[in-house]
Design an enzyme around this catalytic site. Structure first.
Site, mmCIF file in Angstrom:
data_model
loop_
_atom_site.group_PDB
_atom_site.id
_atom_site.type_symbol
_atom_site.label_atom_id
_atom_site.label_comp_id
_atom_site.label_asym_id
_atom_site.label_seq_id
_atom_site.Cartn_x
_atom_site.Cartn_y
_atom_site.Cartn_z
ATOM 1 N N GLU A 1 0.873 -0.981 -0.039
ATOM 2 C CA GLU A 1 0.097 -0.040 0.055
ATOM 3 C C GLU A 1 0.920 1.180 -0.010
ATOM 4 O O GLU A 1 0.991 2.050 0.867
ATOM 5 C CB GLU A 1 -0.858 -0.073 1.375
ATOM 6 C CG GLU A 1 -2.083 1.188 1.348
ATOM 7 C CD GLU A 1 -2.983 1.286 2.330
ATOM 8 O OE1 GLU A 1 -3.070 0.418 3.058
ATOM 9 O OE2 GLU A 1 -2.790 2.612 2.977
ATOM 10 N N HIS B 1 1.975 4.783 -1.720
ATOM 11 C CA HIS B 1 1.177 5.718 -2.454
ATOM 12 C C HIS B 1 2.231 6.667 -3.312
ATOM 13 O O HIS B 1 3.520 6.979 -2.929
ATOM 14 C CB HIS B 1 0.417 6.751 -1.727
ATOM 15 C CG HIS B 1 -0.591 5.780 -1.170
ATOM 16 N ND1 HIS B 1 -1.673 5.151 -1.683
ATOM 17 C CD2 HIS B 1 -0.928 5.641 0.367
ATOM 18 C CE1 HIS B 1 -2.298 4.396 -0.821
ATOM 19 N NE2 HIS B 1 -2.009 4.779 0.331
ATOM 20 N N PHE C 1 -14.521 19.187 -8.819
ATOM 21 C CA PHE C 1 -15.044 18.110 -8.094
ATOM 22 C C PHE C 1 -16.365 18.313 -7.703
ATOM 23 O O PHE C 1 -16.785 19.445 -7.667
ATOM 24 C CB PHE C 1 -13.837 18.115 -7.139
ATOM 25 C CG PHE C 1 -13.408 19.156 -6.502
ATOM 26 C CD1 PHE C 1 -14.198 19.644 -5.424
ATOM 27 C CD2 PHE C 1 -12.470 20.046 -6.584
ATOM 28 C CE1 PHE C 1 -14.047 20.528 -4.549
ATOM 29 C CE2 PHE C 1 -12.054 21.007 -6.054
ATOM 30 C CZ PHE C 1 -12.873 21.453 -4.843
ATOM 31 N N HIS D 1 -9.197 1.153 -0.310
ATOM 32 C CA HIS D 1 -8.499 1.867 0.449
ATOM 33 C C HIS D 1 -9.526 2.811 1.131
ATOM 34 O O HIS D 1 -10.509 3.439 0.497
ATOM 35 C CB HIS D 1 -7.404 2.634 -0.270
ATOM 36 C CG HIS D 1 -6.414 3.487 0.333
ATOM 37 N ND1 HIS D 1 -6.568 4.795 0.979
ATOM 38 C CD2 HIS D 1 -5.306 3.243 0.740
ATOM 39 C CE1 HIS D 1 -5.682 5.275 1.584
ATOM 40 N NE2 HIS D 1 -4.844 4.220 1.609
ATOM 41 N N ASP E 1 2.256 1.975 3.732
ATOM 42 C CA ASP E 1 1.506 3.105 3.756
ATOM 43 C C ASP E 1 2.519 4.406 3.466
ATOM 44 O O ASP E 1 2.278 5.469 4.105
ATOM 45 C CB ASP E 1 0.657 3.592 4.734
ATOM 46 C CG ASP E 1 -0.679 4.357 4.227
ATOM 47 O OD1 ASP E 1 -0.915 4.568 3.218
ATOM 48 O OD2 ASP E 1 -1.542 4.502 5.082
HETATM 49 MN MN MN Z 1 -2.790 4.217 2.353
#
Ligand code: MN
Length: 334
Positions: A10, A12, A27, A171, A296
């Site tokens: 995980e 990013h 958005f 997620h 993470d």
């Molecule tokens: Mn994450």
């Protein structure tokens, strides 16, 4: 201990081209708080560099003894944007991600980004990601404009994930019920993320979605977003409610118990939880074949997380499974 291969799943990142386009888009109004925070995080140092610079990341991986990172777009990704914008952003980002993985296949794998708000395009993108792009699954950042994957409009996306053997990393993001989490800093990782992602997982389980898509492989971070702690109570109360209120509620009949789906369709990861007691509970709840290592990054510390993996009270078999065997099996990483 044996020096096991270390794969973190995980992790990013983002790209300059993605940020340049995404930060200029309109958005959904309900996503304003999260999008503005995300854009600030993605624009300010040191996080901006940590998300963009893969050479620095490789150096940190080398220093900690981490062999491989399964990369994914920084959450919440394309999900706040209008369907056509989001689908185009996802395709272009996935092209860049695939090139990164092709350049360094022993160091990087990739989870594709898709736009659930354009379900047919998302289904096509899953096929492309798992085929010509050579990626290893997809990441969905929980709700999309307040909608969840058990709703019928997402059936094409789930069918494609099942057909093309694309694991779905579910997620967290800021809860769709933001008003109730907006105070005291609760909307993010401290509590809101787990509340949101566990809600989404429980909707997939209790809706019968996993009877319709029994081959789905779903990954939850943060040691299962709290669900392993509650499995026995969930089974107990689900059986009670099915016996006593079945006809009076919207509770669908399920072929299995809730915990059966959790053990069959879900794999959980250690992202963000360096806690041996929580890991021990997770091991007893789902077993060492259903837990994978994750950091993470860049939001958690690589060296600290790898040190936890190396020193947690595990048998050698458990450590090998969590460190790499399960990730190799679930994501097809060789
Ligand atoms: Mn994450």
């Amino acid at each position: 201990m044996t020096d096991h291969r270390v794969i973190a799943v995980e992790e990013h990142f983002t790209t300059r081209a993605y940020l340049e386009r995404a930060h200029g888009l309109d958005f959904a109004p309900g996503d304003r708080t999260e999008v503005e925070l995300t854009r600030a995080v993605e624009s300010l140092e040191p996080t901006r560099s940590r998300l963009l610079d893969l050479d620095t990341r490789l150096a940190a991986m080398d220093a900690a003894g981490q062999d491989m990172a399964l990369l994914s777009l920084n959450p919440p990704g394309v999900q706040p944007y209008a369907p056509a914008d989001a689908a185009g952003l996802a395709r272009d980002f996935n092209d860049e991600l695939a090139q990164i993985v092709r350049d360094r296949p022993s160091r990087f794998g990739g989870l594709a980004t898709v736009a659930p708000q354009a379900p047919e395009e998302a289904a096509a993108e899953i096929e492309r990601a798992m085929g010509p792009l050579g990626l290893h699954g997809i990441m969905i950042n929980s709700h999309t404009r307040g909608h969840y994957l058990d709703e019928p409009q997402f059936a094409p996306l789930l069918a494609a994930a099942e057909a093309h053997h694309a694991p779905v990393y579910l997620h967290p993001r800021v809860p769709s019920m933001l008003d109730q989490y907006s105070r005291y800093g609760m909307s993010g990782a401290i509590w809101g993320y787990a509340a949101e992602a566990s809600l989404h997982a429980m909707r997939l389980i209790l809706s019968g979605t996993l009877d319709r898509h029994p081959g789905l492989s779903i990954i939850l971070g943060h040691l299962g977003e709290g669900i392993p702690y509650y499995l026995k109570r969930i089974d107990n109360r689900h059986a009670f409610a099915a016996r006593t209120q079945g006809a009076a509620t919207t509770m669908p009949h399920l072929e299995l118990t809730p915990s059966d789906y959790f053990r069959r369709n879900f794999t959980i990861t250690t992202s963000g939880i360096d806690d041996p007691d929580a890991l021990d509970l997770a091991l007893r709840a789902v077993g060492d074949s259903n837990i994978m290592f994750a950091i993470d990054a860049p939001y958690e510390d690589t060296a600290q997380s790898v040190a936890f993996l190396r020193t947690a009270p595990l048998t050698d078999t458990q450590r090998a499974n969590i460190s790499h065997n399960n990730a190799e099996r679930v994501f097809g990483l060789t």
